[in-house]
Design a protein around this motif. Structure first.
Motif, PDB file in Angstrom:
ATOM      1  N   GLN A 109      -7.620  -1.477   5.995  1.00 14.29           N
ATOM      2  CA  GLN A 109      -6.478  -0.573   6.039  1.00 14.29           C
ATOM      3  C   GLN A 109      -6.929   0.817   5.627  1.00 14.29           C
ATOM      4  O   GLN A 109      -7.850   0.971   4.838  1.00 14.29           O
ATOM      5  CB  GLN A 109      -5.385  -1.034   5.076  1.00 14.29           C
ATOM      6  CG  GLN A 109      -4.826  -2.387   5.379  1.00 14.29           C
ATOM      7  CD  GLN A 109      -3.863  -2.846   4.291  1.00 14.29           C
ATOM      8  OE1 GLN A 109      -4.011  -2.500   3.140  1.00 14.29           O
ATOM      9  NE2 GLN A 109      -2.900  -3.628   4.682  1.00 14.29           N
ATOM     10  N   THR A 131      -2.737   3.647   2.699  1.00 16.16           N
ATOM     11  CA  THR A 131      -1.697   2.699   3.079  1.00 16.16           C
ATOM     12  C   THR A 131      -0.860   2.283   1.880  1.00 16.16           C
ATOM     13  O   THR A 131      -1.385   1.893   0.845  1.00 16.16           O
ATOM     14  CB  THR A 131      -2.298   1.441   3.733  1.00 16.16           C
ATOM     15  OG1 THR A 131      -2.923   1.812   4.950  1.00 16.16           O
ATOM     16  CG2 THR A 131      -1.234   0.401   4.024  1.00 16.16           C
ATOM     17  N   ARG A 147       1.914  -0.434   0.712  1.00 13.82           N
ATOM     18  CA  ARG A 147       2.535  -1.713   1.042  1.00 13.82           C
ATOM     19  C   ARG A 147       3.953  -1.676   0.489  1.00 13.82           C
ATOM     20  O   ARG A 147       4.140  -1.402  -0.694  1.00 13.82           O
ATOM     21  CB  ARG A 147       1.760  -2.858   0.401  1.00 13.82           C
ATOM     22  CG  ARG A 147       0.362  -3.007   0.927  1.00 13.82           C
ATOM     23  CD  ARG A 147      -0.357  -4.098   0.132  1.00 13.82           C
ATOM     24  NE  ARG A 147      -1.753  -4.101   0.468  1.00 13.82           N
ATOM     25  CZ  ARG A 147      -2.679  -3.397  -0.171  1.00 13.82           C
ATOM     26  NH1 ARG A 147      -2.355  -2.647  -1.197  1.00 13.82           N
ATOM     27  NH2 ARG A 147      -3.932  -3.458   0.211  1.00 13.82           N
ATOM     28  N   CYS A 158       7.379  -3.910   0.014  1.00 11.30           N
ATOM     29  CA  CYS A 158       8.054  -5.202   0.056  1.00 11.30           C
ATOM     30  C   CYS A 158       9.466  -4.978  -0.457  1.00 11.30           C
ATOM     31  O   CYS A 158       9.679  -4.236  -1.417  1.00 11.30           O
ATOM     32  CB  CYS A 158       7.313  -6.210  -0.822  1.00 11.30           C
ATOM     33  SG  CYS A 158       7.988  -7.886  -0.717  1.00 11.30           S
ATOM     34  N   ASN A 176       2.664  -3.853  10.592  1.00 16.94           N
ATOM     35  CA  ASN A 176       2.665  -5.186   9.987  1.00 16.94           C
ATOM     36  C   ASN A 176       4.031  -5.514   9.381  1.00 16.94           C
ATOM     37  O   ASN A 176       4.133  -6.103   8.319  1.00 16.94           O
ATOM     38  CB  ASN A 176       1.555  -5.276   8.926  1.00 16.94           C
ATOM     39  CG  ASN A 176       1.181  -6.704   8.614  1.00 16.94           C
ATOM     40  OD1 ASN A 176       1.464  -7.625   9.371  1.00 16.94           O
ATOM     41  ND2 ASN A 176       0.547  -6.905   7.478  1.00 16.94           N
ATOM     42  N   TYR A 223       8.423  -6.983   4.521  1.00 16.41           N
ATOM     43  CA  TYR A 223       7.157  -6.349   4.170  1.00 16.41           C
ATOM     44  C   TYR A 223       6.711  -5.472   5.325  1.00 16.41           C
ATOM     45  O   TYR A 223       6.837  -5.853   6.493  1.00 16.41           O
ATOM     46  CB  TYR A 223       6.088  -7.412   3.898  1.00 16.41           C
ATOM     47  CG  TYR A 223       4.716  -6.835   3.683  1.00 16.41           C
ATOM     48  CD1 TYR A 223       4.314  -6.390   2.430  1.00 16.41           C
ATOM     49  CD2 TYR A 223       3.819  -6.704   4.747  1.00 16.41           C
ATOM     50  CE1 TYR A 223       3.058  -5.838   2.224  1.00 16.41           C
ATOM     51  CE2 TYR A 223       2.568  -6.146   4.551  1.00 16.41           C
ATOM     52  CZ  TYR A 223       2.191  -5.719   3.301  1.00 16.41           C
ATOM     53  OH  TYR A 223       0.953  -5.166   3.098  1.00 16.41           O
ATOM     54  N   GLU A 238       3.694  -1.945   6.081  1.00 12.63           N
ATOM     55  CA  GLU A 238       2.705  -0.999   5.581  1.00 12.63           C
ATOM     56  C   GLU A 238       2.945   0.332   6.270  1.00 12.63           C
ATOM     57  O   GLU A 238       3.344   0.363   7.441  1.00 12.63           O
ATOM     58  CB  GLU A 238       1.297  -1.511   5.882  1.00 12.63           C
ATOM     59  CG  GLU A 238       0.996  -2.811   5.175  1.00 12.63           C
ATOM     60  CD  GLU A 238      -0.108  -3.623   5.830  1.00 12.63           C
ATOM     61  OE1 GLU A 238      -0.636  -3.214   6.895  1.00 12.63           O
ATOM     62  OE2 GLU A 238      -0.439  -4.680   5.286  1.00 12.63           O
ATOM     63  N   GLN A 291       4.756  -4.026  -6.473  1.00 14.78           N
ATOM     64  CA  GLN A 291       3.530  -4.796  -6.264  1.00 14.78           C
ATOM     65  C   GLN A 291       2.838  -4.992  -7.601  1.00 14.78           C
ATOM     66  O   GLN A 291       2.621  -4.034  -8.344  1.00 14.78           O
ATOM     67  CB  GLN A 291       2.590  -4.058  -5.302  1.00 14.78           C
ATOM     68  CG  GLN A 291       1.279  -4.784  -5.076  1.00 14.78           C
ATOM     69  CD  GLN A 291       0.382  -4.060  -4.106  1.00 14.78           C
ATOM     70  OE1 GLN A 291       0.804  -3.690  -3.027  1.00 14.78           O
ATOM     71  NE2 GLN A 291      -0.860  -3.848  -4.503  1.00 14.78           N
ATOM     72  N   GLN A 305      -2.836  -7.582  -5.754  1.00 17.36           N
ATOM     73  CA  GLN A 305      -3.338  -7.494  -4.385  1.00 17.36           C
ATOM     74  C   GLN A 305      -4.794  -7.907  -4.429  1.00 17.36           C
ATOM     75  O   GLN A 305      -5.620  -7.276  -5.101  1.00 17.36           O
ATOM     76  CB  GLN A 305      -3.153  -6.077  -3.849  1.00 17.36           C
ATOM     77  CG  GLN A 305      -3.001  -5.987  -2.330  1.00 17.36           C
ATOM     78  CD  GLN A 305      -4.279  -6.231  -1.573  1.00 17.36           C
ATOM     79  OE1 GLN A 305      -5.360  -5.865  -2.011  1.00 17.36           O
ATOM     80  NE2 GLN A 305      -4.161  -6.871  -0.431  1.00 17.36           N
TER      81      GLN A 305
END
Length: 126
Positions: free
Chosen positions: A7, A11, A13, A15, A50, A64, A66, A110, A113
């Protein structure tokens, strides 16, 4: 620069959770089996990748995606007539939501990871 997962380094993420009304679960699932191509293009054009939605039988929805710039993505979708119509038509599916679903979602923090920790520890998959 890219991360070990390939990635871009910038990026983010994202959620999130929402609650689908239990009596509308089947209709919600059916609606997402074939999202209109114009809406799919708008999601992609907003910079989201994604994008995935999970749904429990009790209506808990976890999504979720990105993106490289969440604020720009949100702004793009807020100005999109296609996204506005989709969100307007989708709002009835959600419990305890004021406004558009894409703006009223609960973002989750998050806390772990895998690839980030492997990289920070110098662990390589050889």
């Amino acid at each position: 620069m890219t991360t070990p997962a390939g990635q871009p380094a910038s990026t983010e993420r994202v959620c999130f959770e929402l609650r689908v009304r239990p009596e509308l679960l089947d209709e919600y699932v059916a609606r997402h089996r074939s999202v209109p191509p114009a809406m799919l293009r708008e999601i992609a054009a907003s910079g989201r990748r994604n994008y995935t939605i999970f749904l429990r039988p009790d209506g808990l929805l976890v999504g979720y995606f990105e993106t490289d710039d969440l604020a720009a993505s949100e702004d793009y979708l807020a100005r999109s007539p296609v996204a506005t119509a989709w969100e307007r038509d989708s709002a009835r599916f959600f419990a305890d939501l004021e406004g558009r679903p894409d703006q009223g979602l609960t973002k989750l923090r998050q806390v772990f990871q895998l690839e980030e920790q492997l990289e920070s520890e110098g662990v390589h998959d050889d």
